[in-house]
Design an enzyme around this catalytic site. Sequence first.
Site, PDB file in Angstrom:
ATOM      1  N   GLU A   1      -6.276 -10.658  -1.408  1.00  0.00           N
ATOM      2  CA  GLU A   1      -7.027 -10.419  -0.334  1.00  0.00           C
ATOM      3  C   GLU A   1      -8.500 -10.413  -0.477  1.00  0.00           C
ATOM      4  OE1 GLU A   1      -5.479  -7.208   2.094  1.00  0.00           O
ATOM      5  OE2 GLU A   1      -3.490  -7.506   1.747  1.00  0.00           O
TER       6      GLU A   1
ATOM      7  N   GLU B   1       0.781  -1.225  -0.008  1.00  0.00           N
ATOM      8  CA  GLU B   1      -0.055  -0.045  -0.026  1.00  0.00           C
ATOM      9  C   GLU B   1       0.797   1.290  -0.140  1.00  0.00           C
ATOM     10  OE1 GLU B   1      -2.938  -0.279   3.284  1.00  0.00           O
ATOM     11  OE2 GLU B   1      -3.751  -2.110   2.354  1.00  0.00           O
TER      12      GLU B   1
ATOM     13  N   ASN C   1       2.129  -5.115  -3.320  1.00  0.00           N
ATOM     14  CA  ASN C   1       0.740  -5.461  -2.797  1.00  0.00           C
ATOM     15  C   ASN C   1      -0.108  -4.236  -2.618  1.00  0.00           C
ATOM     16  OD1 ASN C   1      -1.344  -7.530  -2.495  1.00  0.00           O
ATOM     17  ND2 ASN C   1      -1.201  -6.948  -0.398  1.00  0.00           N
TER      18      ASN C   1
ATOM     19  N   ASP D   1     -12.236 -10.320  -0.839  1.00  0.00           N
ATOM     20  CA  ASP D   1     -13.595 -10.421  -0.293  1.00  0.00           C
ATOM     21  C   ASP D   1     -14.612  -9.448  -1.034  1.00  0.00           C
ATOM     22  OD1 ASP D   1     -12.847  -7.936   0.836  1.00  0.00           O
ATOM     23  OD2 ASP D   1     -12.244  -8.675   3.002  1.00  0.00           O
TER      24      ASP D   1
ATOM     25  N   HIS E   1     -10.332  -6.086  -2.375  1.00  0.00           N
ATOM     26  CA  HIS E   1     -11.458  -5.898  -1.515  1.00  0.00           C
ATOM     27  C   HIS E   1     -12.530  -5.085  -2.133  1.00  0.00           C
ATOM     28  CE1 HIS E   1      -9.256  -7.141   1.885  1.00  0.00           C
ATOM     29  NE2 HIS E   1      -8.076  -6.202   1.487  1.00  0.00           N
TER      30      HIS E   1
END
Length: 297
Positions: free
Chosen positions: A232, A127, A169, A234, A205
């Site tokens: 990640e 990030e 990432n 979701d 996400h």
Amino acid sequence: ATTLGAAAAQSGRYFGTAVAAGRLSDQTYVNILNTEFNMVTAENEMKWDATEPNRGQFNYSGGDRILNQAVGNGSRVRGHALLWHQQEPGWARSMEGSSLRQAMINHVTQVATHYRGKIYAWDVVNEAFADGGSGGRRDSNLQRTGNDWIEAAFRAARAADPAAKLCYNDYNTDGINPKSTGIYNMVRDFKARGVPIDCVGFQSHLTNNAPSDYRANLQRFADLGVEVQITELDIAGSNQANAYRDVTNACMAIRACTGITVWGIRDTDSWRTGENPLLFTGSGAKKPAYNAVLDAL
Ligand code: XIL
């Protein structure tokens, strides 16, 4: 195949999940973990605040627990994350300049050395790019040590564990936008200059839909010669199952997309409290989204 991991393995891919050490005593959780997944990411236990709570004092207890459980089940491990401006220990948050640079590179070296030979891929930097239209770096005390901090971290990680794939990432990079293009330009520059980078992680996400150019975005990174991984995943919202299918299809369409990791097992394990964004219900039942993913693998 009848499990996510076995279905992904049919095409040489993996299917992973984030794992919390504190849940490894929950039998329902561990049963699903061991049955369905063949890659594991520590949800918090390998982050800077967990592994170096005081400067120069390292604690690998939670990370080792997760790694040993995974290895015992025949799974591999994605390391997450060596450097990130969040979950940075207090002692590092109060540092700056060359002393912080030295401390952060030492952190990379120490943690990657501890796990040397045991990690499939490391999120070396997490990030570091800004949201919005700038396409540039986010401000942080890490960034203020100099724009070359990311490449310095990747070089230190490579030296400490030559076998681990090294990834960058980030989130909100799932479509083609100024943020993902900024990262794309960095990766292109790293490849041109021989800075070691092997993979780019797309957190994904999401709510309801993947961006329409999700696959095209993964493809442009793959065309730079790096692996791409969904790290990640979701997805909240009423279109959840379709969106999970679309994301899985996008990865399957790209040879360099080597695997998918969901950010938790049951809805009750998710960091997105109340959004129910995962593949299993709180009681461990498979959701429609699970079947959509399994069909698409
Ligand atoms: C989250 C964890 O799931 C939470 O338990 C923790 O409180 C905060 O971090 N991007 C990342 C992950 O890279 O490390 C974050 O994980 C979610 C967002």
